[in-house]
Design a protein around this motif. Sequence first.
Motif, short mmCIF file in Angstrom:
data_model
loop_
_atom_site.label_atom_id
_atom_site.label_comp_id
_atom_site.label_asym_id
_atom_site.label_seq_id
_atom_site.Cartn_x
_atom_site.Cartn_y
_atom_site.Cartn_z
N SER A 13 -15.72 80.18 80.21
CA SER A 13 -14.56 79.71 78.89
C SER A 13 -15.43 80.02 77.39
CB SER A 13 -15.38 77.89 78.52
OG SER A 13 -14.02 77.77 79.59
N ILE A 14 -16.64 80.66 77.29
CA ILE A 14 -17.83 80.57 75.60
C ILE A 14 -17.00 82.21 75.86
CG2 ILE A 14 -19.63 81.20 76.73
CD1 ILE A 14 -21.39 80.04 74.03
N VAL A 15 -17.08 83.01 76.78
CA VAL A 15 -17.34 84.46 76.48
C VAL A 15 -15.38 84.30 75.70
CG1 VAL A 15 -16.69 86.40 78.05
CG2 VAL A 15 -19.15 85.06 78.19
N THR A 16 -14.53 84.12 76.83
CA THR A 16 -12.78 83.97 76.29
C THR A 16 -12.95 83.30 75.04
OG1 THR A 16 -12.67 81.88 77.22
CG2 THR A 16 -12.17 84.29 78.80
N ASP A 17 -13.13 82.47 74.95
CA ASP A 17 -13.32 82.11 73.70
C ASP A 17 -13.69 82.89 72.50
OD1 ASP A 17 -12.25 80.01 71.46
OD2 ASP A 17 -14.04 78.30 72.02
N ILE A 18 -15.26 83.05 72.46
CA ILE A 18 -15.16 84.33 71.07
C ILE A 18 -14.39 85.52 71.64
CG2 ILE A 18 -17.66 85.65 71.42
CD1 ILE A 18 -19.16 83.30 72.32
N TYR A 19 -14.28 86.08 72.51
CA TYR A 19 -13.32 87.74 72.01
C TYR A 19 -11.74 87.02 71.52
CZ TYR A 19 -18.03 89.78 73.70
OH TYR A 19 -19.04 90.28 73.84
N SER A 20 -11.44 86.54 72.32
CA SER A 20 -10.25 86.18 72.46
C SER A 20 -9.77 84.67 71.79
CB SER A 20 -9.04 85.68 73.49
OG SER A 20 -9.32 84.87 74.47
N ARG A 21 -10.86 83.83 71.33
CA ARG A 21 -10.40 82.69 70.71
C ARG A 21 -9.37 81.72 71.82
NH1 ARG A 21 -12.02 82.32 64.83
NH2 ARG A 21 -11.82 80.40 65.10
N LYS A 22 -9.80 82.10 73.17
CA LYS A 22 -8.87 81.27 73.98
C LYS A 22 -9.57 80.41 74.96
CE LYS A 22 -3.75 83.62 73.33
NZ LYS A 22 -3.49 82.55 72.84
N ILE A 23 -9.29 79.21 75.08
CA ILE A 23 -10.24 78.72 76.09
C ILE A 23 -8.60 78.35 77.29
CG2 ILE A 23 -11.32 76.79 77.38
CD1 ILE A 23 -12.74 76.15 75.04
N LEU A 24 -8.67 78.87 78.58
CA LEU A 24 -7.84 79.58 79.19
C LEU A 24 -7.81 78.22 79.95
CD1 LEU A 24 -8.49 83.49 80.62
CD2 LEU A 24 -6.98 82.65 78.47
N ASN A 25 -6.16 77.93 80.76
CA ASN A 25 -5.40 77.02 81.31
C ASN A 25 -6.04 77.35 82.56
OD1 ASN A 25 -4.86 75.85 79.62
ND2 ASN A 25 -2.28 76.31 79.62
N VAL A 26 -6.12 78.73 83.14
CA VAL A 26 -6.92 79.03 84.57
C VAL A 26 -8.19 78.72 84.88
CG1 VAL A 26 -7.06 81.59 83.80
CG2 VAL A 26 -6.30 80.49 86.18
N VAL A 27 -9.04 77.88 83.74
CA VAL A 27 -10.44 77.99 84.10
C VAL A 27 -10.31 76.48 83.90
CG1 VAL A 27 -12.61 78.00 82.59
CG2 VAL A 27 -10.99 79.98 83.09
N SER A 148 -13.31 79.96 60.63
CA SER A 148 -13.62 78.62 61.71
C SER A 148 -14.33 79.62 62.87
CB SER A 148 -12.05 79.08 61.95
OG SER A 148 -11.40 80.10 62.00
N PHE A 149 -14.40 79.10 63.57
CA PHE A 149 -15.48 79.97 64.53
C PHE A 149 -14.71 79.04 66.00
CE2 PHE A 149 -17.85 76.01 63.42
CZ PHE A 149 -17.89 75.40 65.10
N PRO A 150 -15.10 79.51 66.80
CA PRO A 150 -14.00 80.00 68.60
C PRO A 150 -15.66 78.22 68.46
CG PRO A 150 -14.59 82.22 67.89
CD PRO A 150 -15.42 81.33 66.60
N TYR A 151 -14.76 76.99 68.45
CA TYR A 151 -15.35 75.52 68.32
C TYR A 151 -15.75 75.60 70.20
CZ TYR A 151 -16.81 71.17 67.12
OH TYR A 151 -17.53 69.85 67.88
N GLY A 152 -15.59 76.43 70.96
CA GLY A 152 -15.55 76.72 72.41
C GLY A 152 -17.56 76.45 72.65
N ILE A 153 -17.65 77.33 71.60
CA ILE A 153 -19.21 77.62 71.45
C ILE A 153 -19.66 76.49 71.32
CG2 ILE A 153 -20.91 78.68 69.77
CD1 ILE A 153 -19.33 80.49 68.87
N ALA A 154 -19.25 75.47 70.52
CA ALA A 154 -19.96 74.26 69.74
C ALA A 154 -19.64 73.49 71.80
CB ALA A 154 -19.76 73.56 69.01
N ILE A 155 -19.31 73.26 71.80
CA ILE A 155 -18.84 72.42 72.92
C ILE A 155 -19.41 73.02 74.53
CG2 ILE A 155 -17.16 72.29 74.91
CD1 ILE A 155 -14.98 72.31 72.86
#
Length: 169
Positions: A13-27, A148-155
């Motif tokens: 999730s952190i990798v996909t959020d940083i690079y594509s700004r998405k946290i994937l449903n498939v995860v 803004s920033f990819p909030y997945g980083i904080a999560i």
Amino acid sequence: MIEIVLLLVLLISIVTDIYSRKILNVVTIPAILVGLIYYTVHSGLNGLWFSFSGFILGLVLLLIPFLFGGMGAGDVKLMAAIGALMGTVFVFHTFLFTALIGGVISIFILLRRMNIKQVIAHMYMTFIVFRGKTKEVHVSTEQKYKFSFPYGIAIVLGAFIAYIWGVIS
């Protein structure tokens, strides 16, 4: 075993959020199902309740910021997955650490990208909006991404700290 699933979900999730700004449903969706199934198999209805209540709390904690456009649905589903995998106490601690980390990151971004007068004006506008006296503010997509920033980083960082906190406590 469940900690390994959590670790994989967080890392992907952190990798996909940083690079594509998405946290994937498939995860996130399979992680939720793994949590529900794992605890049900190991502890029956008590286990199902443990996982389901963590899922619901994780979902609810970020639902309001999502509804106000403060974060994406992937962030909400990631927190719900963390709850399903680790339960209510863990997801609540993750939420608290996430909020602190997200706040620090936000302040850093504001200070770095704006002068102090702009920071104060931005904080004032935020205060006015949260008091219910909304003013119409037009923000372009470019301006939105500027602050803004990819909030997945904080999560993810919040979940890591919650895990370490639980281990040393």
